[in-house]
Design a protein around this motif. Structure first.
Motif, short mmCIF file in Angstrom:
data_model
loop_
_atom_site.label_atom_id
_atom_site.label_comp_id
_atom_site.label_asym_id
_atom_site.label_seq_id
_atom_site.Cartn_x
_atom_site.Cartn_y
_atom_site.Cartn_z
N THR A 62 0.85 -1.18 0.00
CA THR A 62 0.00 0.00 0.00
C THR A 62 0.89 1.24 0.00
O THR A 62 2.09 1.14 0.27
N THR A 63 0.31 2.38 -0.32
CA THR A 63 1.08 3.61 -0.47
C THR A 63 0.61 4.64 0.56
O THR A 63 -0.59 4.81 0.77
N ALA A 64 1.57 5.32 1.15
CA ALA A 64 1.24 6.40 2.08
C ALA A 64 0.74 7.61 1.29
O ALA A 64 1.36 8.02 0.31
N SER A 65 -0.40 8.16 1.68
CA SER A 65 -0.99 9.28 0.95
C SER A 65 -1.70 10.21 1.92
O SER A 65 -2.01 9.84 3.06
N TYR A 66 -1.97 11.41 1.42
CA TYR A 66 -2.69 12.39 2.22
C TYR A 66 -4.19 12.13 2.14
O TYR A 66 -4.72 11.81 1.07
N ILE A 67 -4.86 12.27 3.26
CA ILE A 67 -6.32 12.15 3.30
C ILE A 67 -6.85 13.23 4.22
O ILE A 67 -6.11 13.88 4.96
N SER A 68 -8.17 13.41 4.17
CA SER A 68 -8.85 14.26 5.14
C SER A 68 -9.77 13.36 5.97
O SER A 68 -10.07 12.24 5.57
N PRO A 69 -10.25 13.84 7.11
CA PRO A 69 -11.18 13.02 7.90
C PRO A 69 -12.43 12.62 7.11
O PRO A 69 -12.95 11.52 7.27
N ASP A 70 -12.91 13.51 6.22
CA ASP A 70 -14.07 13.17 5.40
C ASP A 70 -13.76 12.01 4.46
O ASP A 70 -14.57 11.11 4.27
N GLN A 71 -12.57 12.04 3.87
CA GLN A 71 -12.21 11.00 2.91
C GLN A 71 -12.12 9.64 3.59
O GLN A 71 -12.43 8.61 2.98
N LYS A 377 6.02 3.30 -0.26
CA LYS A 377 5.31 2.02 -0.36
C LYS A 377 5.69 1.15 0.84
O LYS A 377 6.87 0.98 1.14
N VAL A 378 4.67 0.60 1.49
CA VAL A 378 4.89 -0.25 2.67
C VAL A 378 4.14 -1.56 2.50
O VAL A 378 3.18 -1.66 1.71
N ILE A 379 4.58 -2.57 3.26
CA ILE A 379 4.02 -3.92 3.15
C ILE A 379 2.75 -4.02 3.99
O ILE A 379 2.71 -3.57 5.15
N LEU A 380 1.70 -4.59 3.40
CA LEU A 380 0.47 -4.86 4.13
C LEU A 380 0.58 -6.20 4.86
O LEU A 380 1.09 -7.18 4.31
N LYS A 381 0.14 -6.22 6.11
CA LYS A 381 0.14 -7.43 6.92
C LYS A 381 1.51 -8.13 6.86
O LYS A 381 1.62 -9.27 6.40
N PRO A 382 2.57 -7.46 7.30
CA PRO A 382 3.90 -8.09 7.24
C PRO A 382 3.96 -9.33 8.13
O PRO A 382 3.57 -9.28 9.30
N PRO A 383 4.44 -10.47 7.62
CA PRO A 383 4.54 -11.69 8.45
C PRO A 383 5.62 -11.54 9.52
O PRO A 383 6.54 -10.73 9.40
N GLU A 384 5.52 -12.35 10.56
CA GLU A 384 6.47 -12.29 11.66
C GLU A 384 7.89 -12.60 11.20
O GLU A 384 8.87 -12.10 11.77
N SER A 385 8.03 -13.42 10.17
CA SER A 385 9.36 -13.82 9.70
C SER A 385 10.04 -12.75 8.85
O SER A 385 11.22 -12.89 8.52
N LEU A 386 9.32 -11.70 8.49
CA LEU A 386 9.90 -10.67 7.60
C LEU A 386 10.94 -9.85 8.34
O LEU A 386 10.69 -9.37 9.45
#
Length: 395
Positions: A62-71, A377-386
Protein backbone atom coordinates in the motif's frame (compact mmCIF):
# COMPACT_ATOMS: atom_id res chain seq x y z
CA UNK A 1 94.86 -48.09 11.18
CA UNK A 2 94.11 -45.44 8.69
CA UNK A 3 91.23 -42.99 9.03
CA UNK A 4 89.23 -44.73 6.31
CA UNK A 5 89.65 -47.99 8.03
CA UNK A 6 88.42 -46.64 11.36
CA UNK A 7 85.15 -45.21 9.90
CA UNK A 8 82.87 -46.90 7.36
CA UNK A 9 81.84 -44.06 5.07
CA UNK A 10 79.05 -46.15 3.48
CA UNK A 11 77.00 -45.76 6.62
CA UNK A 12 76.92 -42.00 6.27
CA UNK A 13 73.43 -41.56 4.51
CA UNK A 14 70.81 -38.82 4.55
CA UNK A 15 67.43 -40.21 5.81
CA UNK A 16 65.34 -38.77 2.93
CA UNK A 17 62.26 -40.95 3.44
CA UNK A 18 62.05 -40.05 7.06
CA UNK A 19 62.31 -36.36 6.22
CA UNK A 20 59.43 -36.61 3.76
CA UNK A 21 57.30 -38.25 6.34
CA UNK A 22 57.94 -35.36 8.65
CA UNK A 23 57.22 -32.70 5.98
CA UNK A 24 53.78 -34.03 4.97
CA UNK A 25 52.07 -33.25 8.25
CA UNK A 26 53.56 -29.74 8.22
CA UNK A 27 51.89 -28.93 4.84
CA UNK A 28 48.50 -30.39 5.78
CA UNK A 29 48.23 -28.28 8.86
CA UNK A 30 48.09 -25.17 6.53
CA UNK A 31 45.79 -26.52 3.83
CA UNK A 32 43.01 -27.76 6.13
CA UNK A 33 42.18 -24.28 7.55
CA UNK A 34 42.27 -22.83 4.05
CA UNK A 35 39.75 -25.38 2.77
CA UNK A 36 37.53 -24.72 5.77
CA UNK A 37 37.68 -20.95 5.24
CA UNK A 38 36.72 -21.35 1.55
CA UNK A 39 33.73 -23.52 2.40
CA UNK A 40 32.54 -21.00 5.00
CA UNK A 41 32.93 -18.11 2.51
CA UNK A 42 30.96 -19.97 -0.14
CA UNK A 43 28.26 -20.72 2.38
CA UNK A 44 28.00 -17.06 3.39
CA UNK A 45 27.85 -15.97 -0.26
CA UNK A 46 25.11 -18.49 -0.95
CA UNK A 47 23.19 -17.33 2.12
CA UNK A 48 23.51 -13.70 1.00
CA UNK A 49 22.29 -14.63 -2.49
CA UNK A 50 19.29 -16.45 -1.13
CA UNK A 51 18.42 -13.67 1.33
CA UNK A 52 18.81 -10.73 -1.04
CA UNK A 53 18.35 -11.92 -4.62
CA UNK A 54 15.62 -14.49 -4.27
CA UNK A 55 12.17 -13.48 -2.96
CA UNK A 56 11.41 -14.87 0.49
CA UNK A 57 7.85 -13.60 0.81
CA UNK A 58 4.93 -12.81 -1.49
CA UNK A 59 3.34 -9.66 -0.10
CA UNK A 60 0.80 -6.92 -0.80
CA UNK A 61 1.78 -3.26 -0.87
CA UNK A 62 0.00 0.00 0.00
CA UNK A 63 1.08 3.61 -0.47
CA UNK A 64 1.24 6.40 2.08
CA UNK A 65 -0.99 9.28 0.95
CA UNK A 66 -2.69 12.39 2.22
CA UNK A 67 -6.32 12.15 3.30
CA UNK A 68 -8.85 14.26 5.14
CA UNK A 69 -11.18 13.02 7.90
CA UNK A 70 -14.07 13.17 5.40
CA UNK A 71 -12.21 11.00 2.91
CA UNK A 72 -11.53 8.36 5.53
CA UNK A 73 -15.27 7.85 5.99
CA UNK A 74 -16.16 8.00 2.29
CA UNK A 75 -18.79 5.64 0.93
CA UNK A 76 -16.93 5.15 -2.32
CA UNK A 77 -13.76 6.26 -4.09
CA UNK A 78 -13.38 6.65 -7.84
CA UNK A 79 -10.69 7.90 -10.20
CA UNK A 80 -11.25 10.22 -13.14
CA UNK A 81 -10.09 13.29 -15.03
CA UNK A 82 -10.88 16.99 -15.03
CA UNK A 83 -12.87 17.76 -18.19
CA UNK A 84 -14.17 21.07 -19.53
CA UNK A 85 -17.87 20.67 -20.27
CA UNK A 86 -17.74 23.67 -22.60
CA UNK A 87 -14.86 23.24 -25.01
CA UNK A 88 -14.46 23.93 -28.73
CA UNK A 89 -11.88 23.51 -31.46
CA UNK A 90 -12.30 26.68 -33.51
CA UNK A 91 -11.75 26.50 -37.25
CA UNK A 92 -12.16 28.95 -40.08
CA UNK A 93 -15.32 29.02 -42.21
CA UNK A 94 -13.25 29.92 -45.25
CA UNK A 95 -10.06 28.61 -46.81
CA UNK A 96 -7.06 30.92 -46.84
CA UNK A 97 -3.69 31.86 -45.44
CA UNK A 98 -3.56 32.90 -41.80
CA UNK A 99 -2.40 36.52 -41.59
CA UNK A 100 -3.10 37.32 -37.94
CA UNK A 101 -3.25 35.38 -34.67
CA UNK A 102 -3.92 37.63 -31.71
CA UNK A 103 -3.75 35.22 -28.77
CA UNK A 104 -1.47 32.58 -27.28
CA UNK A 105 -2.01 29.61 -24.98
CA UNK A 106 -3.38 30.67 -21.62
CA UNK A 107 -4.88 33.94 -22.86
CA UNK A 108 -8.46 34.69 -21.91
CA UNK A 109 -10.93 35.82 -24.57
CA UNK A 110 -14.43 37.24 -24.53
CA UNK A 111 -17.31 36.10 -26.67
CA UNK A 112 -17.14 37.71 -30.11
CA UNK A 113 -13.50 38.79 -29.93
CA UNK A 114 -11.46 38.18 -33.09
CA UNK A 115 -8.90 35.48 -32.34
CA UNK A 116 -7.38 35.25 -35.82
CA UNK A 117 -7.87 36.43 -39.42
CA UNK A 118 -7.15 34.87 -42.79
CA UNK A 119 -6.27 36.76 -45.98
CA UNK A 120 -9.30 38.66 -47.25
CA UNK A 121 -8.17 41.02 -50.03
CA UNK A 122 -10.33 39.30 -52.66
CA UNK A 123 -13.41 39.27 -50.40
CA UNK A 124 -12.89 42.92 -49.51
CA UNK A 125 -12.74 43.75 -53.23
CA UNK A 126 -16.01 41.91 -53.83
CA UNK A 127 -17.59 43.82 -50.95
CA UNK A 128 -16.39 47.14 -52.36
CA UNK A 129 -17.84 46.26 -55.76
CA UNK A 130 -21.15 45.23 -54.19
CA UNK A 131 -21.33 48.56 -52.36
CA UNK A 132 -20.58 50.45 -55.57
CA UNK A 133 -23.30 48.54 -57.45
CA UNK A 134 -25.75 49.36 -54.67
CA UNK A 135 -24.92 53.06 -54.94
CA UNK A 136 -25.46 52.94 -58.71
CA UNK A 137 -28.86 51.31 -58.47
CA UNK A 138 -29.87 53.67 -55.65
CA UNK A 139 -29.06 56.61 -57.94
CA UNK A 140 -31.08 54.98 -60.69
CA UNK A 141 -33.93 54.55 -58.25
CA UNK A 142 -33.97 58.29 -57.51
CA UNK A 143 -34.10 59.06 -61.24
CA UNK A 144 -36.78 56.43 -61.87
CA UNK A 145 -38.82 57.74 -58.94
CA UNK A 146 -38.74 61.32 -60.30
CA UNK A 147 -39.64 60.08 -63.79
CA UNK A 148 -42.59 58.18 -62.38
CA UNK A 149 -43.90 61.27 -60.53
CA UNK A 150 -43.70 63.38 -63.71
CA UNK A 151 -45.33 60.64 -65.78
CA UNK A 152 -48.24 60.42 -63.32
CA UNK A 153 -48.85 64.18 -63.56
CA UNK A 154 -48.67 64.08 -67.35
CA UNK A 155 -51.03 61.17 -67.43
CA UNK A 156 -53.46 63.00 -65.13
CA UNK A 157 -53.39 65.93 -67.59
CA UNK A 158 -53.84 63.43 -70.44
CA UNK A 159 -50.57 64.48 -71.98
CA UNK A 160 -49.21 60.90 -72.24
CA UNK A 161 -50.82 57.59 -72.91
CA UNK A 162 -51.31 54.67 -70.56
CA UNK A 163 -48.62 52.75 -72.41
CA UNK A 164 -46.05 55.47 -71.76
CA UNK A 165 -46.99 55.54 -68.06
CA UNK A 166 -46.69 51.75 -67.84
CA UNK A 167 -43.19 51.91 -69.37
CA UNK A 168 -42.04 54.43 -66.74
CA UNK A 169 -43.63 52.31 -63.99
CA UNK A 170 -41.86 49.16 -65.26
CA UNK A 171 -38.51 50.94 -65.23
CA UNK A 172 -39.08 52.03 -61.65
CA UNK A 173 -40.01 48.47 -60.61
CA UNK A 174 -36.85 47.06 -62.24
CA UNK A 175 -34.68 49.57 -60.39
CA UNK A 176 -36.33 48.68 -57.07
CA UNK A 177 -35.69 45.00 -57.76
CA UNK A 178 -32.08 45.78 -58.66
CA UNK A 179 -31.65 47.49 -55.32
CA UNK A 180 -32.80 44.33 -53.52
CA UNK A 181 -30.35 42.25 -55.55
CA UNK A 182 -27.51 44.71 -54.89
CA UNK A 183 -28.26 44.70 -51.16
CA UNK A 184 -28.27 40.89 -51.15
CA UNK A 185 -24.93 40.83 -53.01
CA UNK A 186 -23.45 43.28 -50.52
CA UNK A 187 -24.77 41.19 -47.61
CA UNK A 188 -23.20 38.07 -49.13
CA UNK A 189 -19.86 39.86 -49.48
CA UNK A 190 -20.05 40.99 -45.86
CA UNK A 191 -20.69 37.40 -44.76
CA UNK A 192 -17.73 36.20 -46.83
CA UNK A 193 -15.58 38.84 -45.21
CA UNK A 194 -16.80 37.86 -41.74
CA UNK A 195 -15.88 34.24 -42.52
CA UNK A 196 -12.25 35.32 -42.74
CA UNK A 197 -12.39 36.43 -39.11
CA UNK A 198 -12.21 33.70 -36.47
CA UNK A 199 -14.10 34.81 -33.35
CA UNK A 200 -14.45 33.35 -29.86
CA UNK A 201 -17.83 31.57 -29.52
CA UNK A 202 -17.92 32.08 -25.73
CA UNK A 203 -15.87 33.45 -22.85
CA UNK A 204 -12.95 31.13 -22.26
CA UNK A 205 -9.23 30.40 -22.17
CA UNK A 206 -7.01 29.39 -25.08
CA UNK A 207 -5.78 25.85 -24.37
CA UNK A 208 -3.82 25.05 -27.52
CA UNK A 209 -2.68 26.90 -30.61
CA UNK A 210 -2.75 24.60 -33.64
CA UNK A 211 -1.70 26.95 -36.46
CA UNK A 212 0.74 29.79 -37.04
CA UNK A 213 0.69 32.90 -39.18
CA UNK A 214 1.45 32.00 -42.80
CA UNK A 215 -0.17 28.56 -42.74
CA UNK A 216 -3.21 27.74 -44.85
CA UNK A 217 -6.32 26.99 -42.81
CA UNK A 218 -9.58 25.49 -43.98
CA UNK A 219 -12.97 24.35 -42.66
CA UNK A 220 -13.16 20.89 -41.10
CA UNK A 221 -14.68 19.34 -44.22
CA UNK A 222 -11.89 20.62 -46.46
CA UNK A 223 -8.86 20.15 -44.24
CA UNK A 224 -7.13 17.29 -46.03
CA UNK A 225 -3.92 19.19 -46.80
CA UNK A 226 -4.22 22.21 -44.52
CA UNK A 227 -4.66 23.16 -40.88
CA UNK A 228 -8.17 22.73 -39.54
CA UNK A 229 -8.55 23.89 -35.93
CA UNK A 230 -6.71 27.15 -35.35
CA UNK A 231 -7.10 27.15 -31.55
CA UNK A 232 -8.84 25.13 -28.87
CA UNK A 233 -10.78 27.12 -26.29
CA UNK A 234 -12.40 26.03 -23.03
CA UNK A 235 -14.66 27.66 -20.49
CA UNK A 236 -12.80 27.10 -17.21
CA UNK A 237 -15.94 27.76 -15.18
CA UNK A 238 -17.39 24.55 -16.66
CA UNK A 239 -14.62 22.25 -15.36
CA UNK A 240 -15.88 19.03 -13.80
CA UNK A 241 -14.37 15.71 -12.81
CA UNK A 242 -15.65 12.79 -14.86
CA UNK A 243 -15.32 9.52 -12.94
CA UNK A 244 -16.48 6.01 -13.75
CA UNK A 245 -18.42 4.23 -10.99
CA UNK A 246 -18.99 0.50 -11.05
CA UNK A 247 -22.54 -0.61 -11.82
CA UNK A 248 -22.63 -2.50 -8.53
CA UNK A 249 -21.92 0.71 -6.58
CA UNK A 250 -23.96 3.24 -8.56
CA UNK A 251 -26.87 2.93 -6.13
CA UNK A 252 -24.66 4.62 -3.51
CA UNK A 253 -24.44 7.76 -5.66
CA UNK A 254 -27.17 10.43 -5.72
CA UNK A 255 -27.47 13.85 -7.34
CA UNK A 256 -26.11 16.73 -5.26
CA UNK A 257 -24.22 14.23 -3.08
CA UNK A 258 -21.25 15.89 -1.38
CA UNK A 259 -17.79 14.89 -2.55
CA UNK A 260 -14.16 15.69 -1.96
CA UNK A 261 -11.82 15.95 -4.93
CA UNK A 262 -8.08 15.38 -4.71
CA UNK A 263 -5.91 16.12 -7.72
CA UNK A 264 -2.84 13.95 -8.20
CA UNK A 265 -0.88 17.11 -9.01
CA UNK A 266 -1.70 18.64 -5.60
CA UNK A 267 -2.04 15.76 -3.13
CA UNK A 268 -1.85 18.10 -0.14
CA UNK A 269 -4.99 20.02 -1.11
CA UNK A 270 -8.61 18.93 -1.31
CA UNK A 271 -11.53 20.55 -3.14
CA UNK A 272 -15.19 20.48 -2.18
CA UNK A 273 -17.65 19.30 -4.80
CA UNK A 274 -20.96 17.61 -5.46
CA UNK A 275 -22.46 15.17 -7.94
CA UNK A 276 -23.78 17.30 -10.77
CA UNK A 277 -24.87 14.58 -13.18
CA UNK A 278 -25.17 10.82 -13.44
CA UNK A 279 -25.10 9.95 -17.14
CA UNK A 280 -28.18 7.76 -17.83
CA UNK A 281 -26.32 5.00 -19.64
CA UNK A 282 -23.70 2.41 -18.78
CA UNK A 283 -20.48 1.42 -20.50
CA UNK A 284 -20.98 -2.17 -21.60
CA UNK A 285 -17.27 -2.91 -21.91
CA UNK A 286 -16.27 -1.57 -18.49
CA UNK A 287 -19.55 -2.15 -16.62
CA UNK A 288 -19.41 1.41 -15.28
CA UNK A 289 -21.60 4.50 -15.18
CA UNK A 290 -20.14 7.95 -15.82
CA UNK A 291 -20.62 10.55 -13.09
CA UNK A 292 -19.78 14.25 -13.29
CA UNK A 293 -18.66 16.08 -10.17
CA UNK A 294 -18.82 19.88 -10.07
CA UNK A 295 -16.26 21.94 -8.12
CA UNK A 296 -17.48 24.25 -5.37
CA UNK A 297 -14.18 25.94 -4.61
CA UNK A 298 -12.11 25.59 -7.78
CA UNK A 299 -8.96 27.71 -8.15
CA UNK A 300 -6.68 28.51 -11.07
CA UNK A 301 -4.50 25.47 -10.40
CA UNK A 302 -7.24 23.14 -11.66
CA UNK A 303 -6.58 22.44 -15.35
CA UNK A 304 -8.34 20.28 -17.95
CA UNK A 305 -7.19 16.64 -18.28
CA UNK A 306 -5.67 16.50 -14.78
CA UNK A 307 -6.13 13.14 -13.07
CA UNK A 308 -8.17 13.16 -9.88
CA UNK A 309 -9.64 10.99 -7.15
CA UNK A 310 -13.22 11.55 -6.00
CA UNK A 311 -14.41 10.60 -2.51
CA UNK A 312 -18.20 10.27 -2.36
CA UNK A 313 -19.23 11.22 1.17
CA UNK A 314 -22.15 10.08 3.25
CA UNK A 315 -22.21 13.13 5.52
CA UNK A 316 -19.38 15.54 6.31
CA UNK A 317 -17.58 14.81 9.59
CA UNK A 318 -17.53 17.24 12.48
CA UNK A 319 -13.72 17.16 12.55
CA UNK A 320 -12.51 20.74 12.23
CA UNK A 321 -9.13 19.65 10.84
CA UNK A 322 -8.44 21.54 7.63
CA UNK A 323 -4.95 20.18 7.00
CA UNK A 324 -4.56 16.88 5.20
CA UNK A 325 -2.99 14.05 7.18
CA UNK A 326 -0.58 11.35 6.02
CA UNK A 327 -2.07 7.90 6.44
CA UNK A 328 -1.64 4.24 5.47
CA UNK A 329 -3.72 1.13 5.87
CA UNK A 330 -3.70 0.21 9.56
CA UNK A 331 -2.66 -3.38 8.72
CA UNK A 332 0.69 -2.04 7.46
CA UNK A 333 1.72 -1.08 11.03
CA UNK A 334 3.01 -3.88 13.24
CA UNK A 335 4.76 -4.23 16.60
CA UNK A 336 8.42 -5.20 16.82
CA UNK A 337 10.25 -5.00 20.17
CA UNK A 338 7.34 -2.93 21.61
CA UNK A 339 7.73 -0.38 18.82
CA UNK A 340 5.38 0.54 15.98
CA UNK A 341 7.11 -0.19 12.66
CA UNK A 342 6.36 -0.55 8.98
CA UNK A 343 8.35 -2.35 6.31
CA UNK A 344 9.36 0.19 3.68
CA UNK A 345 9.78 -1.13 0.13
CA UNK A 346 12.47 0.31 -2.16
CA UNK A 347 12.79 0.25 -5.95
CA UNK A 348 14.58 -3.13 -5.85
CA UNK A 349 11.76 -4.74 -3.83
CA UNK A 350 13.95 -4.95 -0.73
CA UNK A 351 12.27 -4.09 2.57
CA UNK A 352 13.59 -2.02 5.45
CA UNK A 353 12.08 -2.05 8.92
CA UNK A 354 11.18 1.57 9.73
CA UNK A 355 9.84 2.85 13.07
CA UNK A 356 6.84 5.20 12.82
CA UNK A 357 4.83 7.45 15.09
CA UNK A 358 1.10 6.86 14.69
CA UNK A 359 -1.88 9.08 15.42
CA UNK A 360 -5.67 8.79 15.10
CA UNK A 361 -7.46 6.00 13.29
CA UNK A 362 -9.82 6.88 10.43
CA UNK A 363 -11.74 3.77 9.49
CA UNK A 364 -9.29 1.34 7.93
CA UNK A 365 -6.58 4.01 7.82
CA UNK A 366 -4.20 5.23 10.50
CA UNK A 367 -2.41 8.56 10.74
CA UNK A 368 1.39 8.56 10.42
CA UNK A 369 2.89 11.52 12.25
CA UNK A 370 6.54 10.67 11.65
CA UNK A 371 8.61 8.09 9.80
CA UNK A 372 7.06 8.10 6.31
CA UNK A 373 6.63 10.49 3.40
CA UNK A 374 3.89 10.73 0.82
CA UNK A 375 4.29 8.11 -1.91
CA UNK A 376 6.26 5.64 0.25
CA UNK A 377 5.31 2.02 -0.36
CA UNK A 378 4.89 -0.25 2.67
CA UNK A 379 4.02 -3.92 3.15
CA UNK A 380 0.47 -4.86 4.13
CA UNK A 381 0.14 -7.43 6.92
CA UNK A 382 3.90 -8.09 7.24
CA UNK A 383 4.54 -11.69 8.45
CA UNK A 384 6.47 -12.29 11.66
CA UNK A 385 9.36 -13.82 9.70
CA UNK A 386 9.90 -10.67 7.60
CA UNK A 387 13.20 -8.93 8.32
CA UNK A 388 15.12 -5.94 6.96
CA UNK A 389 17.19 -6.64 3.85
CA UNK A 390 14.86 -9.31 2.50
CA UNK A 391 13.76 -9.11 -1.12
CA UNK A 392 10.03 -9.72 -1.57
CA UNK A 393 7.75 -10.52 -4.46
CA UNK A 394 4.64 -8.40 -4.97
CA UNK A 395 1.33 -10.20 -5.03
Amino acid sequence: MTVTQQFDLSKLKIPREHKKEEEVPSRSKYWIPMYAFGIIAMGLALFFFIRTLSPDEIVEVTTASYISPDQAGALLTASGYVVAQRKASIASKATGRLVSLNYEEGDQVKKGQIIARIESADVEAELAQAKANLEVVQAEKNDAEQSLRRANKLYENKLISQAELDAVQSRYDRVVASISAAEAAMKSAEVQLENTRIRAPFNGTILTKNADVGEVVAPFAAGASSRVAVVTIADMSSLEVEADVSESNIEKITLKQLCEIMLDAYPDHRYKGYVNKIVPTADRAKATVLTKIRFRDRDNRVLPEMSAKVYFLSTPTTDTTTKNILAVQSTAVTKRRDENVVFLLNDKNIVTETPVEIGKSYGSLIEIKNGLAIGDKVILKPPESLQSGVRVELK
